[in-house]
Design an enzyme around this catalytic site. Structure first.
Site, mmCIF file in Angstrom:
data_model
loop_
_atom_site.group_PDB
_atom_site.id
_atom_site.type_symbol
_atom_site.label_atom_id
_atom_site.label_comp_id
_atom_site.label_asym_id
_atom_site.label_seq_id
_atom_site.Cartn_x
_atom_site.Cartn_y
_atom_site.Cartn_z
ATOM 1 N N THR A 159 0.871 -1.176 0.000
ATOM 2 C CA THR A 159 0.000 0.000 0.000
ATOM 3 C C THR A 159 0.900 1.216 0.000
ATOM 4 O OG1 THR A 159 -1.830 -1.073 1.161
ATOM 5 C CG2 THR A 159 -1.581 1.249 1.573
ATOM 6 N N GLY A 212 -5.439 -5.999 5.922
ATOM 7 C CA GLY A 212 -6.521 -5.070 6.212
ATOM 8 C C GLY A 212 -7.612 -5.630 7.098
HETATM 9 N N1 ASP Z 1 -3.982 -2.828 4.051
HETATM 10 C C1 ASP Z 1 -4.129 -3.133 2.660
HETATM 11 C C2 ASP Z 1 -5.364 -3.941 2.456
HETATM 12 O O1 ASP Z 1 -5.632 -4.804 3.258
HETATM 13 C C3 ASP Z 1 -2.970 -3.844 2.082
HETATM 14 C C4 ASP Z 1 -1.635 -3.328 2.496
HETATM 15 O O2 ASP Z 1 -1.491 -2.426 3.243
HETATM 16 O O3 ASP Z 1 -0.644 -3.850 2.044
HETATM 17 O O4 ASP Z 1 -6.014 -3.751 1.466
#
Ligand code: ASP
Length: 290
Positions: A159, A212
């Site tokens: 992300t 997440g």
């Molecule tokens: N938090 C993000 C999600 O679950 C993914 C990530 O941060 O790598 O979509």
């Protein structure tokens, strides 16, 4: 005017050991440099956060924006949120298809609609009306930053995000993601959920990365804020305690946070997290590993 400013950015808490992140680190340093110049010139936190995240999205170095991977059906569905701590105005998009910058889309929702989050056909219709740049041929446009095959159910992820304190004492946070690799169609993570993956108020700004599902179940970004507000903790202690809760639930990830005094923290549970900090006090630092 308070002249103290700080920014932290991240490129996700899911780096893979064998990959060389040199180019990603160099680009993060450039992004921080541009953001620092804007902040030194009086730039507004929410705008600097948006611009930094747009640069990270466009770079293709992270699992967000251009570097995002498709879901299990080969479609690109992206999530993003932005929040202005001064006004608590916020915008978010989830499972967005067909637009270049999800964080720009989120800012448009914040600025030009009466709502906080738009999804699906309604989001597309609204964003087309605002003239947002489109992705016409996803298979040509996207350059997935992770090219290896993903095992079914594997929770690989990445992300991008930014948290900013500007020289006027305003805070903002922005986060954008392609989500988990190989995710189910329609899956939405913590990134666009205010209080889970993204949050900014008058005391603290937070942007999370990680699995997440756990960040939603621990309301991590809101928890950091609550620990600062009610628990009177410093931002570092608050961030660490919120992540301890993710760890307790069995999740993995990290976050970046900045408080109104300009203190920055970038803790993570994972093996590594792409991250960078710049402050008016002369701190300038980019790193991936511990
Ligand atoms: N938090 C993000 C999600 O679950 C993914 C990530 O941060 O790598 O979509």
């Amino acid at each position: 005017m308070s002249r103290v400013w700080s920014i932290a950015i991240h490129g996700g808490a899911g780096p893979i050991r064998q990959i060389d992140y040199g180019a990603a680190e160099a680009h993060m340093a450039e992004t921080l440099k541009a953001a620092s110049e804007s902040l030194a010139a009086g730039g507004r936190a929410v705008t600097v956060a948006e611009q930094a995240v747009m640069a990270l999205e466009e770079s293709g170095h992270h699992i967000a924006g251009r570097g995002a991977s498709p879901n299990a059906l080969g479609q690109w569905e992206l999530d993003a949120a932005i929040m202005d701590g001064e006004t608590r105005n916020a915008g978010a998009v989830a499972a967005l298809r067909g637009f270049r910058s999800p964080v720009r889309a989120a800012r448009m929702v914040m600025l030009h609609s009466q709502h906080v989050m738009l999804v699906g056909k309604g989001a597309s219709h609204f964003l087309r009306g605002r003239g947002l740049r489109r992705v016409w041929n996803p298979r040509d446009y996207y350059r997935p930053s992770v090219k290896r095959a993903v095992a079914p159910g594997e929770l690989a992820h990445g992300t991008v995000g930014a948290v900013v304190l500007d020289g006027e004492g305003r805070l903002a946070a922005a986060t954008s993601t392609g989500g988990l690799l190989g995710k189910m169609p329609g899956r939405v993570g913590d990134t666009p959920i205010l209080g889970a993956g993204t949050w900014a108020d008058e005391r603290v700004a937070v942007s999370c990365t990680g699995q997440g599902e756990f960040f939603m179940r621990a309301a991590v970004a809101a928890d950091v804020s609550a620990r600062v507000r009610y628990g009177k903790m410093g931002v570092e202690q608050a961030a660490k305690a919120a992540l301890d809760d993710v760890h307790f639930l069995g999740g993995d990830g990290g976050l970046i946070a900045v408080d109104v005094l300009g203190n920055v923290t970038t803790p993570f549970l994972s093996e590594s997290m792409k991250r960078g900090i710049a402050t008016s006090r002369g701190v300038f630092h980019v790193a991936v590993r511990r």
